[in-house]
Design a protein around this motif. Structure first.
Motif, PDB file in Angstrom:
ATOM      1  N   GLY A 141      41.235  20.856 -34.417  1.00  0.00           N
ATOM      2  CA  GLY A 141      40.691  19.508 -34.491  1.00  0.00           C
ATOM      3  C   GLY A 141      40.112  19.188 -35.853  1.00  0.00           C
ATOM      4  O   GLY A 141      39.780  20.088 -36.626  1.00  0.00           O
ATOM      5  N   TRP A 142      40.029  17.897 -36.117  1.00  0.00           N
ATOM      6  CA  TRP A 142      39.347  17.380 -37.298  1.00  0.00           C
ATOM      7  C   TRP A 142      38.130  16.587 -36.839  1.00  0.00           C
ATOM      8  O   TRP A 142      38.229  15.749 -35.928  1.00  0.00           O
ATOM      9  N   PHE A 143      37.037  16.849 -37.495  1.00  0.00           N
ATOM     10  CA  PHE A 143      35.797  16.139 -37.233  1.00  0.00           C
ATOM     11  C   PHE A 143      35.276  15.594 -38.553  1.00  0.00           C
ATOM     12  O   PHE A 143      35.692  16.040 -39.611  1.00  0.00           O
ATOM     13  N   TYR A 152      35.692  18.110 -41.384  1.00  0.00           N
ATOM     14  CA  TYR A 152      35.695  19.508 -40.986  1.00  0.00           C
ATOM     15  C   TYR A 152      36.888  19.806 -40.087  1.00  0.00           C
ATOM     16  O   TYR A 152      37.230  19.026 -39.201  1.00  0.00           O
ATOM     17  N   CYS A 153      37.430  20.969 -40.297  1.00  0.00           N
ATOM     18  CA  CYS A 153      38.461  21.514 -39.428  1.00  0.00           C
ATOM     19  C   CYS A 153      37.768  22.456 -38.437  1.00  0.00           C
ATOM     20  O   CYS A 153      36.812  23.156 -38.808  1.00  0.00           O
ATOM     21  N   ALA A 154      38.244  22.470 -37.210  1.00  0.00           N
ATOM     22  CA  ALA A 154      37.650  23.345 -36.207  1.00  0.00           C
ATOM     23  C   ALA A 154      38.718  23.805 -35.229  1.00  0.00           C
ATOM     24  O   ALA A 154      39.769  23.169 -35.089  1.00  0.00           O
ATOM     25  N   THR A 177      42.360  24.529 -24.107  1.00  0.00           N
ATOM     26  CA  THR A 177      42.523  23.085 -24.270  1.00  0.00           C
ATOM     27  C   THR A 177      41.628  22.562 -25.388  1.00  0.00           C
ATOM     28  O   THR A 177      40.827  23.296 -25.965  1.00  0.00           O
ATOM     29  N   CYS A 178      41.754  21.262 -25.632  1.00  0.00           N
ATOM     30  CA  CYS A 178      40.928  20.637 -26.659  1.00  0.00           C
ATOM     31  C   CYS A 178      39.630  20.070 -26.088  1.00  0.00           C
ATOM     32  O   CYS A 178      38.894  19.372 -26.788  1.00  0.00           O
ATOM     33  N   ALA A 236      42.638  15.696 -32.634  1.00  0.00           N
ATOM     34  CA  ALA A 236      42.845  17.068 -32.197  1.00  0.00           C
ATOM     35  C   ALA A 236      44.293  17.237 -31.777  1.00  0.00           C
ATOM     36  O   ALA A 236      44.973  16.260 -31.415  1.00  0.00           O
ATOM     37  N   ILE A 237      44.736  18.483 -31.819  1.00  0.00           N
ATOM     38  CA  ILE A 237      46.110  18.775 -31.437  1.00  0.00           C
ATOM     39  C   ILE A 237      46.146  20.090 -30.686  1.00  0.00           C
ATOM     40  O   ILE A 237      45.590  21.095 -31.120  1.00  0.00           O
TER      41      ILE A 237
END
Length: 119
Positions: free
Chosen positions: A35-37, A94-96, A101-102, A50-51
């Motif tokens: 995900g990107w935040f 931020y990448c996380a 699941t997401c 998110a993917i």
């Protein structure tokens, strides 16, 4: 040890584009949700996109139609293509990642990359 390293941030004018990357290591990348935040000054962190491991994507309403999240499992890399950037997109991105699941809390985070959109 899980490591996430973001890159690609920078300064851009409104209407411009940027592509963020997140290089992942230390775990089975392909099986995890990515995900990107983002967090703007004085604001709470918010989810952007998110993917899932199967390629299913999710987007915040504020970025739908402008941002595209993708992943290259062969390169263990996550991307965020950001088009038609607006002033309000200015934030630390931020990448996380998390297993499964997401949904729920993301377990691992990168250090962030700054995006500054100006008029």
């Amino acid at each position: 040890q899980v490591q996430l390293v973001e890159s690609g941030g920078g300064s851009v004018q409104t209407g411009g584009s940027l592509r963020l990357s997140c290089a992942a290591s230390g775990y089975v990348y392909a099986r995890y949700c990515m995900g990107w935040f983002r967090q703007a000054p004085g604001k709470e962190r918010e989810g952007v996109a998110a993917i899932r491991s199967d390629g299913t994507t999710y987007y915040a309403d504020s970025v739908k139609g402008r941002f595209t999240i993708s992943r290259d499992n062969a390169k263990n890399t996550l991307y965020l293509q950001m088009n038609s950037l607006k002033l309000e997109d200015t934030a630390m991105y931020y990448c996380a990642t998390k297993s499964g699941t997401c949904l729920g809390q993301f377990a691992y985070w990168g250090q962030g990359t700054q995006v500054l959109v100006s008029s």
